[in-house]
Scaffold this motif. Structure first.
Motif, PDB file in Angstrom:
ATOM      1  N   ARG A  83       0.859  -1.191   0.000  1.00  0.00           N
ATOM      2  CA  ARG A  83       0.000   0.000   0.000  1.00  0.00           C
ATOM      3  C   ARG A  83       0.886   1.229   0.000  1.00  0.00           C
ATOM      4  NH1 ARG A  83      -4.119  -0.031   4.575  1.00  0.00           N
ATOM      5  NH2 ARG A  83      -5.100   1.457   3.227  1.00  0.00           N
ATOM      6  N   PRO A  84       0.376   2.336  -0.538  1.00  0.00           N
ATOM      7  CA  PRO A  84       1.192   3.550  -0.573  1.00  0.00           C
ATOM      8  C   PRO A  84       1.441   4.139   0.816  1.00  0.00           C
ATOM      9  CG  PRO A  84      -0.997   3.958  -1.474  1.00  0.00           C
ATOM     10  CD  PRO A  84      -0.900   2.489  -1.204  1.00  0.00           C
ATOM     11  N   ALA A  85       0.502   3.972   1.747  1.00  0.00           N
ATOM     12  CA  ALA A  85       0.672   4.528   3.096  1.00  0.00           C
ATOM     13  C   ALA A  85       0.713   3.384   4.103  1.00  0.00           C
ATOM     14  CB  ALA A  85      -0.480   5.469   3.425  1.00  0.00           C
ATOM     15  N   ASP A  86       1.468   3.577   5.172  1.00  0.00           N
ATOM     16  CA  ASP A  86       1.596   2.573   6.227  1.00  0.00           C
ATOM     17  C   ASP A  86       0.344   2.578   7.100  1.00  0.00           C
ATOM     18  OD1 ASP A  86       2.315   0.845   8.235  1.00  0.00           O
ATOM     19  OD2 ASP A  86       4.060   1.995   8.890  1.00  0.00           O
ATOM     20  N   ALA A  92      -2.568   6.520  11.189  1.00  0.00           N
ATOM     21  CA  ALA A  92      -3.422   5.791  10.246  1.00  0.00           C
ATOM     22  C   ALA A  92      -4.742   5.373  10.889  1.00  0.00           C
ATOM     23  CB  ALA A  92      -2.691   4.569   9.705  1.00  0.00           C
ATOM     24  N   LEU A  93      -4.738   5.169  12.190  1.00  0.00           N
ATOM     25  CA  LEU A  93      -5.983   4.808  12.873  1.00  0.00           C
ATOM     26  C   LEU A  93      -7.072   5.844  12.607  1.00  0.00           C
ATOM     27  CD1 LEU A  93      -4.546   3.626  16.301  1.00  0.00           C
ATOM     28  CD2 LEU A  93      -5.701   2.185  14.608  1.00  0.00           C
ATOM     29  N   ALA A  94      -6.684   7.106  12.509  1.00  0.00           N
ATOM     30  CA  ALA A  94      -7.649   8.187  12.291  1.00  0.00           C
ATOM     31  C   ALA A  94      -7.866   8.504  10.818  1.00  0.00           C
ATOM     32  CB  ALA A  94      -7.185   9.451  13.018  1.00  0.00           C
ATOM     33  N   ASN A  95      -6.894   8.163   9.967  1.00  0.00           N
ATOM     34  CA  ASN A  95      -6.945   8.633   8.576  1.00  0.00           C
ATOM     35  C   ASN A  95      -7.193   7.554   7.535  1.00  0.00           C
ATOM     36  OD1 ASN A  95      -6.300  11.203   9.540  1.00  0.00           O
ATOM     37  ND2 ASN A  95      -4.117  10.716   9.517  1.00  0.00           N
ATOM     38  N   ASP A  96      -6.934   6.306   7.842  1.00  0.00           N
ATOM     39  CA  ASP A  96      -7.032   5.243   6.848  1.00  0.00           C
ATOM     40  C   ASP A  96      -8.474   4.746   6.752  1.00  0.00           C
ATOM     41  OD1 ASP A  96      -6.903   2.598   5.579  1.00  0.00           O
ATOM     42  OD2 ASP A  96      -4.739   2.804   5.794  1.00  0.00           O
ATOM     43  N   PRO A  97      -9.055   4.724   5.537  1.00  0.00           N
ATOM     44  CA  PRO A  97     -10.436   4.261   5.382  1.00  0.00           C
ATOM     45  C   PRO A  97     -10.641   2.802   5.813  1.00  0.00           C
ATOM     46  CG  PRO A  97      -9.607   5.200   3.318  1.00  0.00           C
ATOM     47  CD  PRO A  97      -8.477   5.202   4.288  1.00  0.00           C
TER      48      PRO A  97
END
Length: 144
Positions: A83-86, A92-97
């Motif tokens: 994936r492009p982001a970790d 990521a807990l707040a930002n990853d869909p």
């Protein structure tokens, strides 16, 4: 957990789902308080899923949530791929869909299994590693 939620397999699954269902800020605070890594949420779920699936196979509400549990498993599998982001950072807990989807599913499953979508975060008895296990502690020969 103070309430009784059935078999040990069901309690194990509920304990794994509670942190997954919490909002991102609560997840971040809880993880940092021990400290444990974000991917430990995955490991707890991965450990609980086969036990729950095996032990609760004949329970009606367990069968009703197995599809959602497998969907959470699919989200985690995708998060472990390229994936492009970790996805395993606190941010990521707040930002990853994918984390948002996991949270929503975990809340629905908790409602079926425990009658509530949000339960208090489980307490972990954290035992820090010994400083040096190769050297035994000194013996006090004067102690009774």
């Amino acid at each position: 957990m103070s309430a009784y939620y059935g078999s040990s397999a069901r309690r194990l699954m509920i304990a794994a789902l509670i942190p997954l269902a919490a909002d991102a800020a609560a997840q971040q605070a809880w993880l940092k308080s021990f400290p444990i890594a974000t991917d430990d949420l995955l490991y707890d779920f991965d450990n609980a899923l086969p036990v729950f699936a095996h032990e609760e196979a004949d329970e009606i509400d367990a069968a009703a949530v197995m599809e959602e549990l497998r969907t959470i498993e699919d989200h985690f599998r995708e998060m472990c791929g390229d994936r492009p982001a970790d996805p395993w950072t606190y941010e990521a807990l707040a930002n990853d869909p994918a984390w948002a989807a996991v949270r929503a599913l975990a809340r629905e499953i908790l409602f079926v299994l425990a009658g509530d979508r949000t339960l208090p975060m489980p307490h972990i008895n954290f035992i820090p590693a010994a400083i040096d296990t190769a050297t035994p502690p000194p013996v006090d020969h004067l102690a009774p």
